[in-house]
Enzyme design. Sequence first.
Site, PDB file in Angstrom:
ATOM      1  N   ASP A  43       0.803  -1.379   0.127  1.00  0.00           N
ATOM      2  CA  ASP A  43       0.066  -0.070   0.162  1.00  0.00           C
ATOM      3  C   ASP A  43       0.953   1.227   0.035  1.00  0.00           C
ATOM      4  O   ASP A  43       2.279   0.994   0.244  1.00  0.00           O
ATOM      5  CB  ASP A  43      -0.847   0.004   1.362  1.00  0.00           C
ATOM      6  CG  ASP A  43      -1.647   1.219   1.694  1.00  0.00           C
ATOM      7  OD1 ASP A  43      -2.303   1.607   0.306  1.00  0.00           O
ATOM      8  OD2 ASP A  43      -1.886   1.850   2.844  1.00  0.00           O
ATOM      9  N   ASP A 103      -0.084   5.106   0.970  1.00  0.00           N
ATOM     10  CA  ASP A 103      -0.610   6.147   2.026  1.00  0.00           C
ATOM     11  C   ASP A 103      -0.800   5.629   3.436  1.00  0.00           C
ATOM     12  O   ASP A 103      -1.179   4.647   3.817  1.00  0.00           O
ATOM     13  CB  ASP A 103      -2.108   6.598   1.509  1.00  0.00           C
ATOM     14  CG  ASP A 103      -2.204   7.319   0.401  1.00  0.00           C
ATOM     15  OD1 ASP A 103      -1.221   8.327   0.211  1.00  0.00           O
ATOM     16  OD2 ASP A 103      -2.798   6.975  -0.929  1.00  0.00           O
TER      17      ASP A 103
END
Length: 228
Positions: free
Chosen positions: A12, A14
Site C-alpha cells: 500500500d 498512503d
Amino acid sequence: MPFKPVTHVLFDMDGLILNTEDLYTLGFQEIASRYGKKFTFELKCQIMGQQSKEFAKSIIKALELPMSVDEFLVETRKIFNDLFPLCSVLPGVERLIRHLSKCNIPIGLATSSSQETYELKTKNHKDLFDLFTYKTLGSSDPDVKRGKPHPDIFYTAAAKFLERPNPQHCLVFEDSLNGVLAAAAAGMQVVLIPDSRLDHSLASDATLIIESMEHFKPELFGLPPLHE
C-alpha cells in the site's frame, strides 16, 4: 498464526510508504471545520483505503456536509495540491523496498490513489517509486471496480506480475483495517503497520501486526533477510 513462504510482495502507499495519512487528516479537517464539524479518528479508520469518490461520499454523509461529492473533491484537491508534495517516507520502508528489489523479489504497488494524486505524492521520491515495476492506482484503474475492503485492487495488482502468482504466495503490507480486509479477502497474507491509536483486536485478519517497518523480518515469510 504460522507464516507461509511468499514469492511476491505488494505495498500500500498512503500511511504505509508515505506519511500522507497525516496530510489527509489535515485536509479533511480543514473542510470539516468550515461547517463546525470534526473529522474523527473513527471516521478516518472507516474511510482509509477507499477510492476518492467513496471516501468523499462517506465523509459527506457522516459529517452531514452540504456538499456534493464533486464539490468535496474539488475543495480537497486545492488543499492537497500544496500538502502532498511535502510528504516523507516512513521509517524502515525505503530500506526494505530497496532490499527486495536488489534481491530480485517481484514487488508491486497497490494504492487507492488516483494517477493525479500519485504524481503529487511521489514527486520528491521518484527514485524509490521507480523500483516498482508494477503499479496499481485504484482510483484511476478501470479494473479496480471497488475500493478496499473489497479485494479488487489486490487481484488486479497480483495479475500484473509476469509470473501470475497464486494469491497465497503474495504478501501485502497495509496500514488500514480496510486494507487488511481486502488482502485477506484476496487470500493473501498481510502485515499491518497501523496508527498507534488503533485497537489491535479490530484487526484479527492481519497475519502479523508490527509498530514500524523497522521491525519487519523478511525471513519470517521466506524472503532474504536484511543485513545489519
